[in-house]
Design an enzyme around this catalytic site. Structure first.
Site, PDB file in Angstrom:
ATOM      1  N   PHE A  13      34.120  41.397  44.159  1.00 41.37           N
ATOM      2  CA  PHE A  13      34.654  42.003  42.930  1.00 41.37           C
ATOM      3  C   PHE A  13      34.641  41.082  41.715  1.00 41.37           C
ATOM      4  CE2 PHE A  13      37.400  43.481  46.603  1.00 41.37           C
ATOM      5  CZ  PHE A  13      36.504  44.463  46.991  1.00 41.37           C
ATOM      6  N   CYS A  14      33.631  40.250  41.567  1.00 40.72           N
ATOM      7  CA  CYS A  14      33.534  39.339  40.415  1.00 40.72           C
ATOM      8  C   CYS A  14      34.807  38.513  40.247  1.00 40.72           C
ATOM      9  CB  CYS A  14      33.240  40.087  39.113  1.00 40.72           C
ATOM     10  SG  CYS A  14      31.683  40.961  39.148  1.00 40.72           S
TER      11      CYS A  14
END
Ligand SMILES: Cc1ncc(COP(=O)(O)O)c(C=O)c1O
Length: 454
Positions: free
Chosen positions: A371-372
């Protein structure tokens, strides 16, 4: 606008009636549970954009009627966003491409020598622009409570040398959905003369945000997470550093005058105000779409939207708590307040495999990965057992580094109760019975095979 607190979504979104094929060949209504990545467009936003489209024209660059109208609409959109964010007198709204763009713009505008502080738990968009812009960054370790976050900031600021300082902090985590103590962190930062920029990418779509009450110096968010997917975002707040900085982009619209000098050089006088950092033809549809979403959310009322979302979050967390194989990822402890964003892992399952099965067998769209926010997810996963499968984590692991990932489910004002119910039933069934079909890794993506699991 009346708000339904029943089982249907409070606000109408596009795609609510889209059917997707399952691996079995049947079709089912798509359950979009990945709002944290990009939320579906509000019907209202779509209608407003469609109504304006025939009148589309250049902004700040035309004498014709439609150019004038488009310019007025663009500037009115700026005022609507300022109202939505409850900005102070003197604050400005700069239209950008999205949160990443907004934070990179601010990083480029920060005075040289500024020391930036960021928790290592931030989304990469909040974590990375500062060092990238050549600023010195103090990364703060992942706190395990809100009080610890405030204490860690205080300790770091107390030890910091004199000079300009900036804290970049998220309002709600894109991984756990947990709310951060923004007002307390801002109070602490200001006591030490540090400024604060709030990453509201995951907060603004779910919660009323008042810049005046929170006291933050800047705020950034993205249209596509706020039901307005037309390529625009916002950086809003104090004008002093922005007006003193070099323009983010050089080009038309940012200039007051450009003159050829006798010595052959070109002398430029740049605008101050939002135009300084909005060179090039503005994205009027994107800005108007954001303004439309701001109006729709305000009219629906955040008290009611938040109450309804809390109810769905409670149902979701209670349902997952009944499944012993599921571990929900929390930074601040179970039961901590969160928006409609939650990540988890399932014992014995590879997360990519699980997410692929939710899609192929139930028509449910979630996200799997890191998720970055790689440092945060890796911290939260800790020693979690991985179940190696052919559907590996999305990136190859580096030597000595675990390559694990998680599953994220997220929702909002366009989510009917049925999507959350279907999600819980699907998780229960997958955990109990296993996937009904085989899965394979195709170009790094886990996809269903047309053979049933044996
Ligand atoms: C908390 C947070 N900040 C920043 C971003 C970056 O937003 P964008 O990709 O719209 O620039 C995201 C996107 O997921 C996010 O969740």
């Amino acid at each position: 606008m009346s708000l339904s607190l029943g089982t249907t979504a409070p606000l109408a979104v596009l795609g609510h009636d889209v059917e997707v094929p399952l691996v079995s060949g049947e079709k089912v209504g798509y359950a979009a549970l990945d709002y944290a990545a990009s939320a579906p467009a509000l019907q209202r936003v779509w209608d407003d954009v469609a109504a304006y489209a025939p009148y589309y024209g250049s902004v700040h660059r035309g004498a014709g009627y439609l150019s004038q109208l488009s310019t007025d609409l663009f500037e009115q959109s700026r005022r609507t966003v300022a109202e939505f964010l409850d900005l102070r007198a003197g604050d400005q709204v700069v239209f950008t491409r999205a949160t990443t763009d907004s934070l990179n713009l601010l990083a480029a505008a920060v005075p040289a020598g500024t020391r930036v502080f960021a928790f290592e738990t931030e989304h990469h968009a909040s974590l990375l622009p500062w060092a990238h812009a050549g600023l010195e960054v103090g990364y703060l370790r992942a706190p395990r409570s809100r009080a610890e976050a405030v204490a860690a900031l205080e300790e770091a600021l107390a030890a910091a040398p004199e000079g300009p300082k900036l804290l970049c902090v998220t309002g709600a985590s894109n991984v756990t959905g947990e709310l951060w103590p923004v007002a307390e962190l801002t109070g602490t930062a200001h006591r030490y003369g540090a400024r604060v920029v709030l990453d509201a990418a995951q907060l603004a779509p779910h919660h009323r945000v008042s810049v005046r009450e929170l006291g933050v110096d800047w705020i950034a968010f993205s249209g596509h997470k706020l039901y307005a997917p037309f390529g625009a975002g916002v950086l809003a707040g104090r004008s002093d550093w922005l007006d003193a900085a070099e323009p983010y982009l050089a080009g038309g619209g940012a200039t007051r005058t450009v003159a050829r000098e006798l010595d052959g050089s070109v002398a430029v006088q740049w605008h101050t105000g939002p135009a300084r950092h909005e060179a090039g033809s503005p994205n009027v549809i994107g800005a108007y779409a954001i303004a439309s979403a701001c109006r729709a959310l305000t009219e629906a009322g955040f008290d009611a939207l938040e109450a309804r979302e809390r109810e769905l979050v409670e149902r979701l967390t209670a349902g997952l708590a009944e499944i012993p194989e599921v571990r929900v990822l929390n930074l601040f402890g179970a039961g901590s307040a969160r928006v409609g964003v939650l990540s988890f892992v399932v014992r014995g399952w590879n997360s990519s495999h699980f997410a692929a099965a939710l899609s192929a067998e139930y028509g449910i769209g979630v996200r799997d990965g890191l998720f970055c926010a790689h440092p945060l997810v890796r911290t939260l996963l800790g020693d979690e057992d991985s179940a190696p499968s052919e559907c590996g984590a999305p990136e190859p692991s580096l030597p000595g580094e675990r390559s694990l990932n998680a599953i994220r489910v997220s929702f909002g004002a366009g989510t009917p109760d049925e999507h959350v119910e279907r999600f819980l039933a699907a998780v229960r069934e997958l955990v109990t019975d296993g996937a009904a079909w085989n899965y394979r890794n195709e170009g790094g993506r886990c996809v269903a095979d047309t053979r049933r699991a044996g």
